[in-house]
Design a protein around this motif. Structure first.
Motif, PDB file in Angstrom:
ATOM      1  N   HIS A   1       4.397  -0.814   0.858  1.00 51.75           N
ATOM      2  CA  HIS A   1       4.305  -1.075   2.248  1.00 51.75           C
ATOM      3  C   HIS A   1       4.294  -2.527   2.461  1.00 51.75           C
ATOM      4  O   HIS A   1       4.446  -3.484   1.868  1.00 51.75           O
TER       5      HIS A   1
ATOM      6  N   TYR B   1     -10.395  -9.857  -4.936  1.00 50.27           N
ATOM      7  CA  TYR B   1     -10.773  -8.804  -5.580  1.00 50.27           C
ATOM      8  C   TYR B   1     -12.159  -8.939  -6.345  1.00 50.27           C
ATOM      9  O   TYR B   1     -12.689 -10.224  -6.625  1.00 50.27           O
TER      10      TYR B   1
ATOM     11  N   HIS C   1       4.624  -4.621  -1.316  1.00 52.04           N
ATOM     12  CA  HIS C   1       3.535  -4.556  -2.185  1.00 52.04           C
ATOM     13  C   HIS C   1       3.149  -3.127  -2.509  1.00 52.04           C
ATOM     14  O   HIS C   1       2.991  -2.411  -1.370  1.00 52.04           O
TER      15      HIS C   1
ATOM     16  N   ARG D   1     -12.382   0.888  -7.936  1.00 54.30           N
ATOM     17  CA  ARG D   1     -11.955  -0.637  -7.547  1.00 54.30           C
ATOM     18  C   ARG D   1     -12.232  -1.090  -6.060  1.00 54.30           C
ATOM     19  O   ARG D   1     -12.048  -0.430  -5.250  1.00 54.30           O
TER      20      ARG D   1
HETATM   21  O1  LIG Z   1      -5.941  -4.132  -2.743  1.00 55.02           O
HETATM   22  C1  LIG Z   1      -4.955  -4.498  -2.830  1.00 55.02           C
HETATM   23  O2  LIG Z   1      -4.315  -4.963  -3.993  1.00 55.02           O
HETATM   24  C2  LIG Z   1      -3.725  -4.547  -1.628  1.00 55.02           C
HETATM   25  C3  LIG Z   1      -4.299  -3.558  -0.544  1.00 55.02           C
HETATM   26  C4  LIG Z   1      -3.204  -3.506   0.502  1.00 55.02           C
HETATM   27  O3  LIG Z   1      -2.080  -3.544   0.208  1.00 55.02           O
HETATM   28  C5  LIG Z   1      -3.868  -3.237   1.948  1.00 55.02           C
HETATM   29  O4  LIG Z   1      -4.668  -2.835   2.163  1.00 55.02           O
HETATM   30  O5  LIG Z   1      -2.765  -3.501   2.701  1.00 55.02           O
END
Ligand SMILES: O=C(O)CCC(=O)C(=O)O
Ligand SMILES: [Fe+2]
Length: 222
Positions: free
Chosen positions: A130, A147, A192, A201
């Motif tokens: 997206h 992260y 991504h 996670r």
């Molecule tokens: O957690 C991620 O690595 C990306 C999360 C993401 O793309 C979002 O929340 O829009």
């Protein structure tokens, strides 16, 4: 003489900020390992893990306002918007404030607001490819992901994949969701996705916004 206590001890290193700005200009995205302080990530990880354990997170949806919908076939994380109720959250937001200033100073982006949420992906969860900026509204300008999982194993899954703007099937990078790693990219142009994770996670996803009011509609936050 009175000494003033600094608001926080986050202070993102100047050279890392410069590295981030350069990468944003050159390729539209940046990934830095060890970018966020380890102790800060550890505190935030504890907080989001406790929220997940106490069902204090809500299923994430897609779209804003009335268009908001739950789509487990698109994204499977659970979220909670970041407030300033803990020292760790304030530190994180403070660090993002520094980043905002630097982006505005160096790139004249005119970013005026930051919104962020904790995200928790249970095993098996993913987020399909997206863009972060909703169509027709240039609201989210720069995306950030911090992260939080310590010791992410090589086979843990849950990587964030960054794709080419002009060829969204072309993979450019895979980001291991390891504590301290920080990703930042242009919300409107960098496709991504989050690959299915094998382990719970945890991250903080956030967005710098410009005020966008279109057709008399003030763009709702979140
Ligand atoms: O957690 C991620 O690595 C990306 C999360 C993401 O793309 C979002 O929340 O829009
Ligand atoms: Fe995203």
């Amino acid at each position: 003489m009175m000494t003033t206590t600094p608001l926080c001890d986050t202070a993102l290193p100047r050279e890392r900020l410069a590295e981030l700005v350069d990468a944003l200009v050159e390729q539209g995205w940046y990934v830095g390992k060890g970018f966020l302080p380890a102790d800060l990530c550890a505190e935030l990880y504890q907080e989001v893990t406790a929220m997940a354990d106490h069902e204090a997170l809500e299923a994430a949806g897609i779209g804003r306002g009335q268009a908001h919908a739950l789509r487990r076939d698109v994204r499977g994380d659970a979220i909670r918007w970041l407030d300033r109720e803990s020292r760790a959250r304030r530190r994180y937001l403070e660090a993002m404030g520094e980043l905002q200033q630097e982006l505005n100073r160096a790139l004249f982006l005119g970013l005026f607001e930051y919104e962020a949420h904790f995200a928790h992906y249970p095993p098996g969860a993913f987020y399909r490819q997206h863009l972060d900026s909703f169509r027709g509204r240039a609201n989210r300008v720069v995306s950030t992901v911090g992260y939080l999982n310590p010791d992410w194993p090589a086979d843990g899954g849950g990587e964030m994949v960054i794709f080419d703007t002009d060829a969204p099937e072309r993979e450019l990078a895979r980001v291991h969701p390891e504590a301290g790693t920080f990703a930042c990219f242009l919300s409107e142009s960098v496709p991504h996705e989050v690959l299915a994770t094998r382990l719970p996670r945890a991250s903080i996803a956030g967005w710098f916004r410009r005020n966008a009011s279109l057709g008399g509609l003030v763009d709702p936050a979140r």
